[in-house]
Design an enzyme around this catalytic site. Structure first.
Site, PDB file in Angstrom:
ATOM      1  N   ASP A  93       0.857  -1.189   0.000  1.00 45.09           N
ATOM      2  CA  ASP A  93       0.000   0.000   0.000  1.00 45.09           C
ATOM      3  C   ASP A  93       0.894   1.240   0.000  1.00 45.09           C
ATOM      4  O   ASP A  93       2.050   1.202   0.459  1.00 45.09           O
ATOM      5  CB  ASP A  93      -0.920   0.020   1.220  1.00 45.09           C
ATOM      6  CG  ASP A  93      -1.933   1.158   1.141  1.00 45.09           C
ATOM      7  OD1 ASP A  93      -2.700   1.200   0.165  1.00 45.09           O
ATOM      8  OD2 ASP A  93      -1.948   2.011   2.039  1.00 45.09           O
ATOM      9  N   GLU A 100       0.850   5.804   0.404  1.00 43.42           N
ATOM     10  CA  GLU A 100       0.166   7.076   0.615  1.00 43.42           C
ATOM     11  C   GLU A 100       0.872   8.100  -0.267  1.00 43.42           C
ATOM     12  O   GLU A 100       2.072   7.969  -0.554  1.00 43.42           O
ATOM     13  CB  GLU A 100       0.215   7.502   2.082  1.00 43.42           C
ATOM     14  CG  GLU A 100      -0.462   6.528   3.043  1.00 43.42           C
ATOM     15  CD  GLU A 100      -1.946   6.320   2.792  1.00 43.42           C
ATOM     16  OE1 GLU A 100      -2.565   7.189   2.127  1.00 43.42           O
ATOM     17  OE2 GLU A 100      -2.487   5.297   3.249  1.00 43.42           O
ATOM     18  N   GLU A 109      -6.509  17.895   1.229  1.00 44.14           N
ATOM     19  CA  GLU A 109      -7.426  16.759   1.223  1.00 44.14           C
ATOM     20  C   GLU A 109      -6.694  15.452   1.525  1.00 44.14           C
ATOM     21  O   GLU A 109      -7.225  14.561   2.194  1.00 44.14           O
ATOM     22  CB  GLU A 109      -8.142  16.648  -0.129  1.00 44.14           C
ATOM     23  CG  GLU A 109      -9.065  17.813  -0.460  1.00 44.14           C
ATOM     24  CD  GLU A 109      -8.328  18.998  -1.053  1.00 44.14           C
ATOM     25  OE1 GLU A 109      -7.069  18.951  -1.145  1.00 44.14           O
ATOM     26  OE2 GLU A 109      -9.003  19.980  -1.416  1.00 44.14           O
ATOM     27  N   HIS A 162      -4.600  10.825   5.410  1.00 43.84           N
ATOM     28  CA  HIS A 162      -3.518  10.047   6.032  1.00 43.84           C
ATOM     29  C   HIS A 162      -2.808  10.754   7.185  1.00 43.84           C
ATOM     30  O   HIS A 162      -2.055  10.110   7.935  1.00 43.84           O
ATOM     31  CB  HIS A 162      -2.486   9.611   4.990  1.00 43.84           C
ATOM     32  CG  HIS A 162      -1.981  10.698   4.084  1.00 43.84           C
ATOM     33  ND1 HIS A 162      -1.343  11.826   4.548  1.00 43.84           N
ATOM     34  CD2 HIS A 162      -1.994  10.799   2.723  1.00 43.84           C
ATOM     35  CE1 HIS A 162      -0.994  12.593   3.524  1.00 43.84           C
ATOM     36  NE2 HIS A 162      -1.383  12.002   2.403  1.00 43.84           N
ATOM     37  N   HIS A 199      -5.677   6.626   7.326  1.00 43.63           N
ATOM     38  CA  HIS A 199      -4.992   5.710   6.420  1.00 43.63           C
ATOM     39  C   HIS A 199      -3.495   5.707   6.750  1.00 43.63           C
ATOM     40  O   HIS A 199      -2.906   6.751   7.024  1.00 43.63           O
ATOM     41  CB  HIS A 199      -5.183   6.149   4.965  1.00 43.63           C
ATOM     42  CG  HIS A 199      -6.558   5.922   4.443  1.00 43.63           C
ATOM     43  ND1 HIS A 199      -6.811   5.411   3.195  1.00 43.63           N
ATOM     44  CD2 HIS A 199      -7.770   6.118   5.007  1.00 43.63           C
ATOM     45  CE1 HIS A 199      -8.121   5.325   3.002  1.00 43.63           C
ATOM     46  NE2 HIS A 199      -8.716   5.756   4.096  1.00 43.63           N
ATOM     47  N   ASP A 239      -2.534  -0.462   6.610  1.00 41.85           N
ATOM     48  CA  ASP A 239      -3.453  -0.887   5.553  1.00 41.85           C
ATOM     49  C   ASP A 239      -2.954  -2.149   4.853  1.00 41.85           C
ATOM     50  O   ASP A 239      -3.751  -3.006   4.465  1.00 41.85           O
ATOM     51  CB  ASP A 239      -3.650   0.236   4.540  1.00 41.85           C
ATOM     52  CG  ASP A 239      -4.511   1.371   5.093  1.00 41.85           C
ATOM     53  OD1 ASP A 239      -4.945   1.254   6.258  1.00 41.85           O
ATOM     54  OD2 ASP A 239      -4.746   2.349   4.372  1.00 41.85           O
TER      55      ASP A 239
END
Length: 239
Positions: free
Chosen positions: A7, A9, A52, A57, A152, A157
């Protein structure tokens, strides 16, 4: 079979607009078992982060100021995922970002490093059409505790996704076990082959045959003579 659940970010939603990777989290599966090995790194994107994205995160520019750039971690990242099958939720997003980062450095893309990619988002939509397929929704569906996921995070994750993937493919695991298990008593199982005794055949008695015929006749009456278990009368021979 080595698999890496991965995963990321990012600073925003689209690498084509200059967004960059800021966190990578990976956990290793070997023969469908978590090995405890993982790869986790925060990355200085050398640019700002969309508000945003921070709301999702919680990673800020100040936090990343002293972190390594992608060029500094590229080789170790490649070493960790090399030759493994990648498992990613919404794979096109993460693959697009990582391929862009690798391409900026003149390095090969993921498909030249890895054995393939499994997209668990696509898998979830195929298994449960019309139902929610977010990671949180899949955790709920498969009864996986995600209470610690308030924001997140790539490593958390990836760990949750590993549990989700194993739950989603548990039937495949059973099939593999059935195919690979040796037959009890066989040489592969360390046993000795022996002759089986002949099977005992129990034949119906006259009373049982008569009762069977009565039941078939009752069915024939109820279906106006279309009972499939009664053989049709042979046609009379032509004169």
């Amino acid at each position: 079979m080595r698999q890496i659940v991965l995963d990321t970010e990012t600073t925003g939603l689209d690498w084509r607009n200059g967004d960059r990777v800021i966190e990578i989290g990976c956990v290793e599966l070997l023969n469908r078992n978590l090995t405890g090995r993982h790869y986790h790194v925060y990355i200085n994107p050398e640019r700002g982060i969309d508000a945003e994205a921070i709301a999702v995160h919680g990673i800020t520019e100040d936090f990343l100021a002293d972190k390594p750039t992608f060029s500094a971690i590229a080789a170790e990242f490649e070493d960790f995922i090399r030759d493994a099958e990648l498992i990613i939720h919404n794979a096109s997003f993460d693959v697009g970002f990582l391929n862009h980062e690798l391409s900026r450095l003149g390095r090969g893309k993921l498909d030249s490093l890895c054995a393939g990619v499994i997209d668990t988002l696509k898998m979830a939509k195929e298994q449960n059409p019309g139902k929610k397929a977010s990671l949180d929704a899949l955790c709920d569906r498969h009864q996986i505790d995600n209470a610690s996921r308030t924001l997140h995070g790539a490593l958390l994750d990836a760990e949750l996704l590993a549990e989700v993937y194993l739950a989603m493919t548990r039937g495949q695991e059973s099939l593999i076990m059935v195919l690979e298990e040796p037959v009890p008593g066989s040489a592969e199982a360390g046993g000795v082959l022996v002759d089986r005794p002949p099977l005992k055949v129990l034949r119906a008695s006259g009373e049982e045959l008569a009762e069977h015929e009565r039941v078939l006749q009752d069915i024939a009456k109820g279906t106006k003579g279309t009972c499939l278990w009664i053989a049709p009368e042979p046609e009379a021979a032509a004169a």
